[in-house]
Every structure is written in C-alpha cells, then in structure tokens.
Write an enzyme that holds these catalytic residues in place. Sequence first.
Site, PDB file in Angstrom:
ATOM      1  N   ASN A  37      74.617  84.310  88.792  1.00  0.00           N
ATOM      2  CA  ASN A  37      74.646  84.281  87.327  1.00  0.00           C
ATOM      3  C   ASN A  37      76.006  83.834  86.799  1.00  0.00           C
ATOM      4  O   ASN A  37      76.474  84.280  85.742  1.00  0.00           O
ATOM      5  CB  ASN A  37      74.233  85.635  86.742  1.00  0.00           C
ATOM      6  CG  ASN A  37      72.722  85.772  86.611  1.00  0.00           C
ATOM      7  OD1 ASN A  37      72.049  84.883  86.084  1.00  0.00           O
ATOM      8  ND2 ASN A  37      72.174  86.872  87.108  1.00  0.00           N
ATOM      9  N   ASN A  73      65.961  82.949  94.168  1.00  0.00           N
ATOM     10  CA  ASN A  73      65.528  83.977  93.215  1.00  0.00           C
ATOM     11  C   ASN A  73      64.093  83.633  92.841  1.00  0.00           C
ATOM     12  O   ASN A  73      63.838  82.622  92.183  1.00  0.00           O
ATOM     13  CB  ASN A  73      66.434  83.997  91.977  1.00  0.00           C
ATOM     14  CG  ASN A  73      66.000  85.063  90.965  1.00  0.00           C
ATOM     15  OD1 ASN A  73      64.806  85.305  90.799  1.00  0.00           O
ATOM     16  ND2 ASN A  73      66.951  85.668  90.284  1.00  0.00           N
ATOM     17  N   ASP A 117      71.879  84.891  93.670  1.00  0.00           N
ATOM     18  CA  ASP A 117      71.942  84.506  92.251  1.00  0.00           C
ATOM     19  C   ASP A 117      73.187  85.151  91.676  1.00  0.00           C
ATOM     20  O   ASP A 117      73.206  86.349  91.421  1.00  0.00           O
ATOM     21  CB  ASP A 117      70.677  84.989  91.544  1.00  0.00           C
ATOM     22  CG  ASP A 117      70.704  84.704  90.050  1.00  0.00           C
ATOM     23  OD1 ASP A 117      71.703  84.136  89.554  1.00  0.00           O
ATOM     24  OD2 ASP A 117      69.722  85.070  89.366  1.00  0.00           O
ATOM     25  N   ASP A 151      72.993  79.605  91.604  1.00  0.00           N
ATOM     26  CA  ASP A 151      72.583  80.151  92.900  1.00  0.00           C
ATOM     27  C   ASP A 151      73.458  79.505  93.971  1.00  0.00           C
ATOM     28  O   ASP A 151      73.432  78.287  94.149  1.00  0.00           O
ATOM     29  CB  ASP A 151      71.100  79.874  93.138  1.00  0.00           C
ATOM     30  CG  ASP A 151      70.238  80.540  92.078  1.00  0.00           C
ATOM     31  OD1 ASP A 151      69.913  81.727  92.235  1.00  0.00           O
ATOM     32  OD2 ASP A 151      69.933  79.868  91.057  1.00  0.00           O
ATOM     33  N   GLU A 204      65.316  89.227  93.087  1.00  0.00           N
ATOM     34  CA  GLU A 204      64.318  89.585  92.068  1.00  0.00           C
ATOM     35  C   GLU A 204      62.905  89.684  92.661  1.00  0.00           C
ATOM     36  O   GLU A 204      61.960  89.075  92.152  1.00  0.00           O
ATOM     37  CB  GLU A 204      64.350  88.619  90.873  1.00  0.00           C
ATOM     38  CG  GLU A 204      65.490  88.927  89.917  1.00  0.00           C
ATOM     39  CD  GLU A 204      65.209  88.474  88.497  1.00  0.00           C
ATOM     40  OE1 GLU A 204      64.669  89.274  87.721  1.00  0.00           O
ATOM     41  OE2 GLU A 204      65.526  87.316  88.156  1.00  0.00           O
ATOM     42  N   ASP A 217      61.767  80.436  87.901  1.00  0.00           N
ATOM     43  CA  ASP A 217      62.702  79.640  87.092  1.00  0.00           C
ATOM     44  C   ASP A 217      63.919  79.181  87.911  1.00  0.00           C
ATOM     45  O   ASP A 217      64.725  78.399  87.420  1.00  0.00           O
ATOM     46  CB  ASP A 217      63.114  80.371  85.799  1.00  0.00           C
ATOM     47  CG  ASP A 217      63.474  81.821  85.992  1.00  0.00           C
ATOM     48  OD1 ASP A 217      63.332  82.351  87.107  1.00  0.00           O
ATOM     49  OD2 ASP A 217      63.916  82.441  85.004  1.00  0.00           O
ATOM     50  N   HIS A 218      64.018  79.646  89.161  1.00  0.00           N
ATOM     51  CA  HIS A 218      65.079  79.193  90.073  1.00  0.00           C
ATOM     52  C   HIS A 218      64.483  78.347  91.188  1.00  0.00           C
ATOM     53  O   HIS A 218      63.353  78.590  91.621  1.00  0.00           O
ATOM     54  CB  HIS A 218      65.769  80.377  90.739  1.00  0.00           C
ATOM     55  CG  HIS A 218      66.511  81.281  89.814  1.00  0.00           C
ATOM     56  ND1 HIS A 218      67.888  81.325  89.753  1.00  0.00           N
ATOM     57  CD2 HIS A 218      66.074  82.200  88.913  1.00  0.00           C
ATOM     58  CE1 HIS A 218      68.264  82.235  88.867  1.00  0.00           C
ATOM     59  NE2 HIS A 218      67.189  82.779  88.332  1.00  0.00           N
TER      60      HIS A 218
END
Length: 258
Positions: free
Chosen positions: A149, A7, A147, A219, A34, A248-249
């Site tokens: 989540n 991501n 991802d 992930d 994303e 951020d991933h």
Amino acid sequence: MRVVTWNVNSLRARLERVEEWIIEAQPDVLCIQETKLADDGFPALTFEALGYESAHYGQGQWNGVAILSKVGIDDVVTNFSSGIDPDPDARIITATCGGVRISCCYVPNGRSLEDDHYTYKLSWLDRLVEHLQSDTSPDADVIVTGDFNIAPEDRDVHDMSKFQNATHVTDAERDRLAALEQWGLTDLFRQVHPDVDSVYSWWDYRGGDFHLGRGLRIDLVLGSATVADRCEWSTVDRNARKGKSPSDHAPVLVDLNY
DNA sequence: ATGGTAGCATCGCTA
C-alpha cells in the site's frame, strides 16, 4: 524458483481464478494477501491437490495472509516475531521455503492522512523492520513481499495530482520503504526494469480504471542481496486483472536462480 | 467536487 505475490481480495470469491492461474503460471511459492478467511475456512486441500503445502494466518471477514509452496514450508511464524508488539490484525506470515526466508505482508491501507489508521500503518512498517531484525539477517536469503500500500516512486503512480494529501505516496511512507532498503532489501521488479515507468499492480474497480490505465505499483517483492543477485526476471501479470471477477490486484512474479 | 465498484458478517464498513 518462481516466487509470486498476489492480493486476491477474498480467496472465497477468487478461488477458481486463483486455481486456474496457479496451473498456468506454476509458481513455486505463492504469497497471498486478503484471503478474508478464518483458518478453518482455508482451502488447504484444494492447494494440496495442485501440489502445494500451505500455511494460512487469518481472522475471518478482513485481512488474512497465506503462503503456498512446492519447495517446502518450514518454521512458520504468524504475526510479528515474538517480543514485538503484536498486531491485532492477521497481516503477516513468515516461513522458510526452498531455503529462502519469506515474509508475506498485507500492510495497512492507511485510509487518510488524518486517520488513526495512517499512524497505525507507519507503526506497522516500523515493526516490520523490528520483525526482520529479530527473525532473520540481511546476510541470509530473505524475501519480504506483499501488498505494501505504498507506491515507491512517483512513476509508480498513474497521476500524482490525484494523490495530493493522500496516502500511499507520502514521504513518511516512502521513508519506511527506505528503512527496509537500508536493512538490506531491494525492490526486485525495479532492479530488473530500472527504466520502465507506469507499470502498475493495482487498479481501482471504479471508473474503468484498469481499462484506462489508472493504477499504482504497490505490490512489491523485496529481496536481500543474495536473492537480488539471483533474480533473473520480474513481471506483473496484468492478464490476471482482466475478465470475469478479477481481484483488483495483479500477481507480481520474480524468477530466481535457485 | 463528487462518485464511481467490489466484497463482507451487507443498509455501513473496508478497500
């Protein structure tokens, strides 16, 4: 064959880092979530110059998923398979790469347990199973990655006390991961590292969370039985979370004997 | 208990 999920939190903001990482890590297939791009803004030529064919499914401002492949990219399906209640967002793209049927997913965040977006997240995961039923078979070489989540277990969460009455860790969400396992998929990182705790793939930008080791493993690369049999290694490249302007991933890699 | 940061079509939303 090296398959990676990442991501990137805006491909426009991240393109330089993604290019550098591709050159260093040499994935055969890179699944991106994303992108935050419309299809006409997707930098296909940049990836072509690095040796990759690509397929992107985007909508602009939010969401957007892509698959890059050095081993072919055929039979591309955007959104859920036809016949399934289509998703309003650009969150899943499926293609066959090197003989493996690969779905690249950006599962809805859920926001909070009271939010309609949480109901949407659960329904999205139900429809993902329907998609797989319709698109392929657990007897085939299948990868479902992205991802999610969802942190599969408490040991994939830096501090469970921070996730009381929160998304990403609920029984309802983990039941959906169990349904994917029931369908025939295995968490390949966990297969390779059955006893390793506290390995994360996402850290909040805020509060120095990366530096302090406060993350989640959300992930995932899930593989069908034949893929799991050929999985030789998996790792999270946390170096990609360091330095200037990171996502951020971090990327999650699997190496398969194909 | 709150807020912290980053990215977007930026002053409000999404993560």
